[in-house]
Scaffold this active site. Structure first.
Site, short mmCIF file in Angstrom:
data_model
loop_
_atom_site.label_atom_id
_atom_site.label_comp_id
_atom_site.label_asym_id
_atom_site.label_seq_id
_atom_site.Cartn_x
_atom_site.Cartn_y
_atom_site.Cartn_z
N SER A 196 21.68 66.54 37.20
CA SER A 196 20.34 65.95 37.17
C SER A 196 20.33 64.45 37.38
CB SER A 196 19.67 66.29 35.84
OG SER A 196 19.35 67.67 35.80
N GLU A 251 80.63 31.26 33.44
CA GLU A 251 80.71 31.64 34.84
C GLU A 251 81.43 30.63 35.73
OE1 GLU A 251 79.87 34.49 35.96
OE2 GLU A 251 78.71 35.30 34.29
#
Length: 598
Positions: free
Chosen positions: A418, A129
């Site tokens: 229940s 780069e």
């Protein structure tokens, strides 16, 4: 060379003009006169003129440059105070054992310090780069000249990038919007000027090491990996210090075009670029000839790619509950989505992965057993809590998160049936009742609109008089409705709310049989209140949170909680619920230690 003319004197070689006649006549043109006029200018005069022209040109160029800088500086942050923004970092979620159960990110990134990044990786990026990175001041004018010469010499066929690492960092942190909006050469030129100005400012404020560190953490390398640390784990399943020279070069090969140089899709193309980078590293004496030979001969050892982030969650339903809790104003530590997905937090949760796996297996087994009995059941949910602390140990919100993300553990309202009955008996106990009191199990009807309510028992039988304790152990419906009517339905609902139920419940007698809708998590909290000596604890999912640097920003405090059941009430209801397990409707849940339930 003629001597320099003196002010007020003619050159020595010039001919003296004749006296002017009465009538002016045009001077005679001849070669002698022409030669004399030209020779009158000295080299110094010419140089002075050239210098003047150059000075004017430089002043004009400087004025233009000042104008350009002034114009574009207004569109940039204060160049004296330019800072490199913090890169968004992945937040990690941990189980109580320290196992990572989720990565949360907008950009999947785990930050790596400069010293953590191996030299081979730094040099691989510099080689490809910006080989003069440590020599320029942000802009490589030599590189720009070389790139321009190559472009002109080849008629535009060959191009060589001249952007430095600093320029790329400036572009990626401040100019992405400009880059996306570019549509012509003029806009590109404008962006380049801004880029150069920012680069020069960045180089004044930051060291080369800081610039390179930020660059290597910011770049995108494909497949959801931002920064080299995440890329190393994504591509190779390795930490940075385990990378080979060849792997470092491969990572440096990808950012130029993550979609066209990915080794997963284009292995040959990726290898050619990797090998070219290795050759450049050799040319720059970053590696030895032997290291080069070994690296180009090294095959790819790629890790298998994974799917979207949620597919990698080890407890996806718990994680989605956690995310909601973190964004809740009343939650443990209020965060915004931007903070969660970009600040790199470390979130340590209450989840017990051993319990979580048991819970997942239990839900799958329950559904399998239901199917064998020809019941049309396709989903299930489960919540496990530590009643002493409120810590959520396990949460299952469905059978397959990839197919259904709806979390039935805390988002689904279901009739508890229940399991709601204990609230009725607790209400009776709170009104100075006793589990030894009697109730008659017989047919009964209540006048109501639009029709009478006539409850029935599941076995269609009536057993006559029995104690409250027996009625609960055997889960008789009619006694439950009778007691609810006696103590007041609204009082029963109030009891349920005080113990941890938060959903709205309509006040009618059918509530006694669990027709109101609640979540599994609410029921877990309410039952934990019974198990915790009558103290209600809020459900807890987070133990502590640290920032990316390890600083603790939240630590859960283990508070006693609010006592909502008296000691006598709690002991009597627990004793009756133990009977449910030992001799009632819950004998299938009998285990090798004292247990109570419904």
């Amino acid at each position: 060379m003629d001597r320099k003319p003196q002010p007020g004197r003619r050159p020595a070689t010039a001919a003296r003009p004749a006296a002017a006649p009465a009538k002016k006549t045009p001077p005679r043109k001849n070669k002698k006169n022409k030669k004399i006029n030209i020779s009158g200018f000295s080299c110094l005069t010419a140089l002075a003129g050239l210098f003047a022209i150059l000075t004017v040109l430089m002043l004009v160029m400087a004025a233009v440059a000042v104008g350009v800088v002034s114009k574009y500086a207004k569109e940039l942050p204060d160049l004296r105070q330019v800072v490199i923004p913090m890169a968004k970092e992945t937040t990690k979620v941990y189980a109580s054992s320290g196992e990572v159960i989720a990565d949360l990110y907008e950009e999947n990134r785990e930050y790596a310090s400069f010293t953590e990044i191996p030299d081979s990786l730094k040099l691989a990026f510099i080689a490809t780069e910006d080989e003069r990175f440590f020599k320029h001041k942000g802009v490589d004018f030599k590189g720009i000249g070389r790139a321009a010469f190559l472009f002109v010499a080849t008629g535009g066929v060959k191009r060589h990038g001249a952007s430095t690492i600093t320029q790329q960092l400036a572009r990626n942190t401040y100019l992405l919007r400009d880059l996306k909006m570019e549509s012509n050469l003029s806009q590109k030129g404008t962006r380049k000027i801004k880029e150069i100005l920012l680069s020069l400012s960045i180089e004044k404020k930051y060291s080369k090491e800081e610039i390179l560190e930020n660059y290597l953490n910011l770049i995108y390398l494909g497949h959801g990996a931002h920064g080299v640390k995440t890329a190393a784990r994504t591509f190779f399943g390795k930490d940075l210090d385990q990378l080979t020279i060849a792997e470092s070069a491969l990572l440096a090969a990808v950012p130029k075009g993550p979609s066209i140089y990915t080794p997963y899709v284009y292995p040959e193309r990726a290898k050619r670029r990797r090998d070219a980078i290795l050759a450049k590293m050799l040319e720059l004496h970053f590696i030895t000839p032997q290291e080069y030979e070994n690296a180009v001969a090294e095959p790819f050892h790629l890790r298998k790619l994974t799917g979207p982030a949620y597919e990698n969650y080890k407890a996806p339903y718990f994680v989605t509950y956690l995310l909601d809790a973190l964004q809740d104003e009343k939650g443990p530590f209020k965060m915004t989505p931007q903070q969660i997905y970009g600040n790199g937090y470390r979130i340590y949760t209450t989840l017990d992965m051993r319990a979580q796996r048991y819970a997942e297996d239990a839900v799958k087994y329950g559904i399998l057993m239901a199917r064998k009995q020809h019941a049309n059941i396709t989903q299930g949910a489960l919540v496990s809590m530590d009643p002493r602390t409120g810590a959520i140990l396990a949460m299952v919100g469905g059978t397959d998160y990839s197919k259904s993300k709806f979390n039935r553990a805390w988002q689904a309202l279901r009739q508890p049936g229940s399991s709601f009955k204990p609230f009725i008996y607790i209400t009776a106990l709170k009104q100075n009742g006793s589990m030894g009191q009697t109730v008659v199990d017989n047919r009964v009807c209540y006048r109501s609109y639009p029709k009478d309510y006539c409850p029935d028992n599941y076995d269609k039988r009536f057993r006559g008089g029995m104690s409250y304790r027996t009625a609960l152990i055997l889960s008789r419906n009619i006694p439950a409705v009778k007691i609810a009517d006696k103590v007041g339905v609204r009082n029963v609902i109030e009891t349920a709310h005080s113990m941890g139920i938060t959903s709205r419940i309509d006040a009618n007698l059918s509530v006694a049989l669990g027709t109101g809708e609640v979540t599994i998590l609410e029921m877990a909290v309410a039952y934990s209140t019974i198990a915790n000596g009558g103290y209600r604890k809020k459900p807890v999912a987070v133990e502590r949170i640290t920032d990316a640097a390890g600083n603790v920003i939240f630590q859960r405090k283990n508070i006693q909680g609010e006592r909502v059941l008296g000691e006598r009430v709690e002991k009597e209801i627990v004793s009756a619920m133990q009977g449910v397990i030992t001799s009632g409707t819950g004998t299938g849940a009998r285990i090798d230690r004292p247990a109570a339930g419904k």
